[in-house]
Design a protein around this motif. Structure first.
Motif, PDB file in Angstrom:
ATOM      1  N   SER A  99       9.306   8.317   3.554  1.00  0.00           N
ATOM      2  CA  SER A  99       9.327   9.027   4.989  1.00  0.00           C
ATOM      3  C   SER A  99       9.021   7.803   6.008  1.00  0.00           C
ATOM      4  CB  SER A  99       8.297   9.975   5.091  1.00  0.00           C
ATOM      5  OG  SER A  99       7.022   9.453   4.696  1.00  0.00           O
ATOM      6  N   CYS A 100       8.222   6.789   5.537  1.00  0.00           N
ATOM      7  CA  CYS A 100       7.704   5.630   6.471  1.00  0.00           C
ATOM      8  C   CYS A 100       7.410   4.675   6.086  1.00  0.00           C
ATOM      9  CB  CYS A 100       6.529   6.236   7.351  1.00  0.00           C
ATOM     10  SG  CYS A 100       6.001   5.043   8.643  1.00  0.00           S
ATOM     11  N   LEU A 101       7.947   3.468   6.745  1.00  0.00           N
ATOM     12  CA  LEU A 101       7.483   2.000   6.246  1.00  0.00           C
ATOM     13  C   LEU A 101       6.619   1.276   7.492  1.00  0.00           C
ATOM     14  CD1 LEU A 101       8.121  -0.254   4.275  1.00  0.00           C
ATOM     15  CD2 LEU A 101      10.076  -0.945   5.523  1.00  0.00           C
ATOM     16  N   THR A 102       5.719   0.839   6.996  1.00  0.00           N
ATOM     17  CA  THR A 102       4.831  -0.029   8.189  1.00  0.00           C
ATOM     18  C   THR A 102       5.003  -1.578   7.695  1.00  0.00           C
ATOM     19  OG1 THR A 102       3.406   1.873   8.327  1.00  0.00           O
ATOM     20  CG2 THR A 102       2.499  -0.090   9.001  1.00  0.00           C
ATOM     21  N   ILE A 103       5.164  -2.353   8.551  1.00  0.00           N
ATOM     22  CA  ILE A 103       5.474  -3.801   8.609  1.00  0.00           C
ATOM     23  C   ILE A 103       4.752  -4.584   9.553  1.00  0.00           C
ATOM     24  CG2 ILE A 103       7.684  -3.517   7.442  1.00  0.00           C
ATOM     25  CD1 ILE A 103       9.054  -4.171  10.236  1.00  0.00           C
ATOM     26  N   ASP A 104       4.511  -6.059   9.242  1.00  0.00           N
ATOM     27  CA  ASP A 104       3.818  -6.569  10.159  1.00  0.00           C
ATOM     28  C   ASP A 104       4.898  -7.395  11.029  1.00  0.00           C
ATOM     29  OD1 ASP A 104       4.976  -8.662   8.616  1.00  0.00           O
ATOM     30  OD2 ASP A 104       3.442  -9.443   7.522  1.00  0.00           O
ATOM     31  N   GLY A 105       4.493  -8.330  11.759  1.00  0.00           N
ATOM     32  CA  GLY A 105       5.355  -8.885  12.861  1.00  0.00           C
ATOM     33  C   GLY A 105       6.246 -10.061  12.601  1.00  0.00           C
ATOM     34  N   ASN A 107      22.757   7.275   0.230  1.00  0.00           N
ATOM     35  CA  ASN A 107      23.116   8.459   0.896  1.00  0.00           C
ATOM     36  C   ASN A 107      21.682   9.193   1.148  1.00  0.00           C
ATOM     37  OD1 ASN A 107      24.637  10.165   2.609  1.00  0.00           O
ATOM     38  ND2 ASN A 107      25.432  11.290   0.734  1.00  0.00           N
ATOM     39  N   VAL A 108      20.673   8.597   1.593  1.00  0.00           N
ATOM     40  CA  VAL A 108      19.213   9.487   1.874  1.00  0.00           C
ATOM     41  C   VAL A 108      18.939   9.120   3.189  1.00  0.00           C
ATOM     42  CG1 VAL A 108      18.745   9.383  -0.511  1.00  0.00           C
ATOM     43  CG2 VAL A 108      17.991   7.518   0.888  1.00  0.00           C
ATOM     44  N   PRO A 109      18.178   9.818   3.858  1.00  0.00           N
ATOM     45  CA  PRO A 109      17.805   9.641   5.324  1.00  0.00           C
ATOM     46  C   PRO A 109      16.964   8.372   5.360  1.00  0.00           C
ATOM     47  CG  PRO A 109      17.178  12.045   4.830  1.00  0.00           C
ATOM     48  CD  PRO A 109      17.521  11.070   3.383  1.00  0.00           C
ATOM     49  N   GLN A 110      16.966   7.620   6.354  1.00  0.00           N
ATOM     50  CA  GLN A 110      16.320   6.424   6.766  1.00  0.00           C
ATOM     51  C   GLN A 110      14.755   6.839   6.902  1.00  0.00           C
ATOM     52  OE1 GLN A 110      17.954   3.941   9.717  1.00  0.00           O
ATOM     53  NE2 GLN A 110      20.019   3.792   8.320  1.00  0.00           N
ATOM     54  N   PRO A 111      13.794   5.843   6.569  1.00  0.00           N
ATOM     55  CA  PRO A 111      12.524   6.203   6.880  1.00  0.00           C
ATOM     56  C   PRO A 111      12.227   5.754   8.255  1.00  0.00           C
ATOM     57  CG  PRO A 111      12.775   4.438   5.451  1.00  0.00           C
ATOM     58  CD  PRO A 111      13.903   4.790   5.444  1.00  0.00           C
ATOM     59  N   MET A 112      11.080   6.249   8.804  1.00  0.00           N
ATOM     60  CA  MET A 112      10.515   5.737  10.000  1.00  0.00           C
ATOM     61  C   MET A 112      10.050   4.139   9.952  1.00  0.00           C
ATOM     62  SD  MET A 112       7.872   7.654  12.869  1.00  0.00           S
ATOM     63  CE  MET A 112       6.683   7.962  11.509  1.00  0.00           C
ATOM     64  N   PHE A 113      10.193   3.649  10.941  1.00  0.00           N
ATOM     65  CA  PHE A 113       9.743   2.014  10.568  1.00  0.00           C
ATOM     66  C   PHE A 113       8.660   1.971  11.713  1.00  0.00           C
ATOM     67  CE2 PHE A 113      13.878   1.765   9.160  1.00  0.00           C
ATOM     68  CZ  PHE A 113      13.739   1.216   8.051  1.00  0.00           C
ATOM     69  N   VAL A 114       7.250   1.612  11.544  1.00  0.00           N
ATOM     70  CA  VAL A 114       6.184   1.511  12.221  1.00  0.00           C
ATOM     71  C   VAL A 114       5.812  -0.051  12.184  1.00  0.00           C
ATOM     72  CG1 VAL A 114       3.990   2.098  12.828  1.00  0.00           C
ATOM     73  CG2 VAL A 114       5.512   3.805  11.854  1.00  0.00           C
ATOM     74  N   PHE A 165       0.821  -1.165   0.126  1.00  0.00           N
ATOM     75  CA  PHE A 165      -0.092   0.155   0.017  1.00  0.00           C
ATOM     76  C   PHE A 165       1.020   1.165   0.084  1.00  0.00           C
ATOM     77  CE2 PHE A 165      -2.534  -3.450   1.850  1.00  0.00           C
ATOM     78  CZ  PHE A 165      -3.768  -3.134   1.217  1.00  0.00           C
ATOM     79  N   ILE A 166       0.434   2.351  -0.490  1.00  0.00           N
ATOM     80  CA  ILE A 166       1.226   3.524  -0.749  1.00  0.00           C
ATOM     81  C   ILE A 166       0.420   4.720  -0.391  1.00  0.00           C
ATOM     82  CG2 ILE A 166       0.686   3.903  -3.160  1.00  0.00           C
ATOM     83  CD1 ILE A 166       3.434   4.973  -3.425  1.00  0.00           C
ATOM     84  N   ARG A 167       0.786   5.880   0.247  1.00  0.00           N
ATOM     85  CA  ARG A 167       0.403   6.861   0.748  1.00  0.00           C
ATOM     86  C   ARG A 167       1.177   7.910   0.392  1.00  0.00           C
ATOM     87  NH1 ARG A 167      -3.436   8.202   6.366  1.00  0.00           N
ATOM     88  NH2 ARG A 167      -4.186  10.104   5.886  1.00  0.00           N
ATOM     89  N   GLY A 168       0.712   9.015  -0.251  1.00  0.00           N
ATOM     90  CA  GLY A 168       1.669  10.214  -0.565  1.00  0.00           C
ATOM     91  C   GLY A 168       1.012  11.564  -0.563  1.00  0.00           C
ATOM     92  N   VAL A 169       1.693  12.368  -0.416  1.00  0.00           N
ATOM     93  CA  VAL A 169       0.981  13.696  -0.360  1.00  0.00           C
ATOM     94  C   VAL A 169       2.042  14.834  -1.462  1.00  0.00           C
ATOM     95  CG1 VAL A 169       2.342  14.394   1.519  1.00  0.00           C
ATOM     96  CG2 VAL A 169       0.569  15.874   1.101  1.00  0.00           C
ATOM     97  N   ASP A 170       1.298  15.470  -2.041  1.00  0.00           N
ATOM     98  CA  ASP A 170       2.198  16.493  -2.996  1.00  0.00           C
ATOM     99  C   ASP A 170       2.368  17.863  -2.197  1.00  0.00           C
ATOM    100  OD1 ASP A 170      -0.162  17.346  -3.110  1.00  0.00           O
ATOM    101  OD2 ASP A 170      -0.765  16.898  -5.048  1.00  0.00           O
ATOM    102  N   GLU A 171       2.863  18.564  -3.235  1.00  0.00           N
ATOM    103  CA  GLU A 171       3.066  19.969  -2.613  1.00  0.00           C
ATOM    104  C   GLU A 171       1.799  20.940  -2.281  1.00  0.00           C
ATOM    105  OE1 GLU A 171       5.830  21.438  -1.946  1.00  0.00           O
ATOM    106  OE2 GLU A 171       7.390  20.275  -3.270  1.00  0.00           O
ATOM    107  N   LYS A 172       0.700  20.547  -2.788  1.00  0.00           N
ATOM    108  CA  LYS A 172      -0.592  21.224  -2.320  1.00  0.00           C
ATOM    109  C   LYS A 172      -1.334  20.486  -1.513  1.00  0.00           C
ATOM    110  CE  LYS A 172      -1.148  22.926  -7.198  1.00  0.00           C
ATOM    111  NZ  LYS A 172      -1.984  22.917  -8.662  1.00  0.00           N
ATOM    112  N   LEU A 173      -0.583  19.496  -0.642  1.00  0.00           N
ATOM    113  CA  LEU A 173      -1.383  18.837   0.384  1.00  0.00           C
ATOM    114  C   LEU A 173      -2.395  17.736  -0.153  1.00  0.00           C
ATOM    115  CD1 LEU A 173      -1.254  21.319   3.326  1.00  0.00           C
ATOM    116  CD2 LEU A 173       0.669  19.703   2.784  1.00  0.00           C
ATOM    117  N   ASN A 174      -2.489  17.355  -1.396  1.00  0.00           N
ATOM    118  CA  ASN A 174      -3.419  16.323  -1.701  1.00  0.00           C
ATOM    119  C   ASN A 174      -2.951  14.693  -1.490  1.00  0.00           C
ATOM    120  OD1 ASN A 174      -5.129  18.154  -2.970  1.00  0.00           O
ATOM    121  ND2 ASN A 174      -3.664  18.448  -4.699  1.00  0.00           N
ATOM    122  N   VAL A 175      -3.730  14.219  -0.759  1.00  0.00           N
ATOM    123  CA  VAL A 175      -3.412  12.697  -0.216  1.00  0.00           C
ATOM    124  C   VAL A 175      -3.870  11.950  -1.010  1.00  0.00           C
ATOM    125  CG1 VAL A 175      -3.521  11.211   1.793  1.00  0.00           C
ATOM    126  CG2 VAL A 175      -3.173  13.887   2.205  1.00  0.00           C
TER     127      VAL A 175
END
Length: 316
Positions: free
Chosen positions: A243-249, A272-279, A195-205
């Motif tokens: 920015s974020c990666l959600t995983i199962d157990g 050489n990019v920032p690591q995403p947050m893992f949830v 699943f993917i969830r993204g937001v653009d410059e105009k805050l359209n989700v």
């Protein structure tokens, strides 16, 4: 000596003359002339072309009409052409409406998870309703095609259209997150949902199911990471906006070395990019609780039964 440029028809600004209507039985048709007798179109608005057409094909029959009778004859022929054009336009609009209705029914059936064969049942209900409420529309309802084959084709078209829209939106993502879940289907084949969830410059989700990968054979962290890379490539996603990666157990996902989490960290370090947050997925939080609670008295019998069933094909 300079040669003049070749003259083009569009540069001559020829216009349709009203006198040609009764003189040669022609009417204006866009930027061209249409013969109201035989429906033939003359591309060049030139009197010689219209006169030659009339004299060679229609003059012998229509020269007898003069004055008011000639005007009435032209009006009658011109009205017939306008009526035919309106009929074809209406027929085209009706066909388009029937097709759109078919797509909407297919979308509802797919959204509700109903069998495609239910389309015929829906049509039967619609015909009964139309018979009672609007009998004059019964023929239009009967032209609606809702067979299982048609519904399947419509659902495929809708799915392709959704993917195209998602790919177009993904190119404008300022930040996006990924949620992944892997589980077995009824045939014991592993299915990986992305699943993917993204937001653009105009805050359209934008939030949508991006991919479903069927995992044959092993389902290791490396296998899942390969499918994730494929999704990134298909949607042209930028790792710097991840920015974020959600995983199962599962260990194949949560492992910090050979699991998906560890492989994503290595890939971010390589790029050489920032690591995403893992949830951790909320649905699988019971896996986290099991690590801190002693429930072996429950798990051991369950594991023993599952292993017994899985160890023999006939039992399974």
């Amino acid at each position: 000596m300079e040669w003049s440029k070749k003259r083009k028809i569009g540069d001559e600004c020829r216009q349709f003359q009203e006198e040609w209507r009764l003189k040669y039985f022609f009417a204006k048709h866009g930027e061209k002339a249409l013969c109201v007798i035989c429906n033939e179109i003359v591309s060049v608005l030139k009197e010689y072309n219209l006169r030659r057409h009339y004299q060679t094909k229609h003059e012998e029959k229509y020269r007898q009409w003069e004055g008011e009778e000639r005007s009435e004859k032209f009006s009658k022929l011109h009205h017939q052409i306008s009526f035919q054009k309106a009929m074809f336009t209406k027929l085209s609009d009706d066909n388009e409406s029937v097709t759109n209705a078919s797509y909407k029914v297919a979308y509802i059936l797919a959204k509700r998870g109903k069998p495609y064969t239910d389309g015929e049942l829906v049509k039967e209900c619609m015909l009964e309703v139309a018979q009672e409420l609007c009998p004059e529309m019964l023929k239009k309802f009967s032209n609606l095609t809702l067979s299982a084959t048609t519904i399947a084709r419509r659902v495929e078209d809708i799915g392709e259209n959704i993917v195209d829209q998602l790919k177009k939106s993904a190119t404008n993502f300022r930040y996006f997150s990924i949620a992944m879940d892997e589980s077995l289907d009824i045939s014991s084949t592993s299915q990986l949902l992305v699943f993917i969830r993204g937001v653009d410059e105009k805050l359209n989700v934008t939030q949508e199911l991006a991919d479903m990968h069927t995992m044959y054979g092993t389902v290791t962290g490396e296998d899942i990471f390969t499918k994730l890379l494929k999704t990134f490539s298909e949607y042209n996603l930028d790792w710097s906006n991840f920015s974020c990666l959600t995983i199962d157990g599962g260990k194949n996902m949560s492992g910090v070395k050979k699991g998906l989490v560890g492989l994503v960290k290595e890939e971010c370090k390589k790029r050489n990019v920032p690591q995403p947050m893992f949830v951790h997925c909320m649905i699988h939080q019971q896996a986290l609780c099991a690590q801190y609670l002693d429930i072996s008295c429950v798990l051991q019998p369950v594991v023993k039964i599952v292993n017994f069933i899985r160890s023999h094909g006939l039992n399974h």
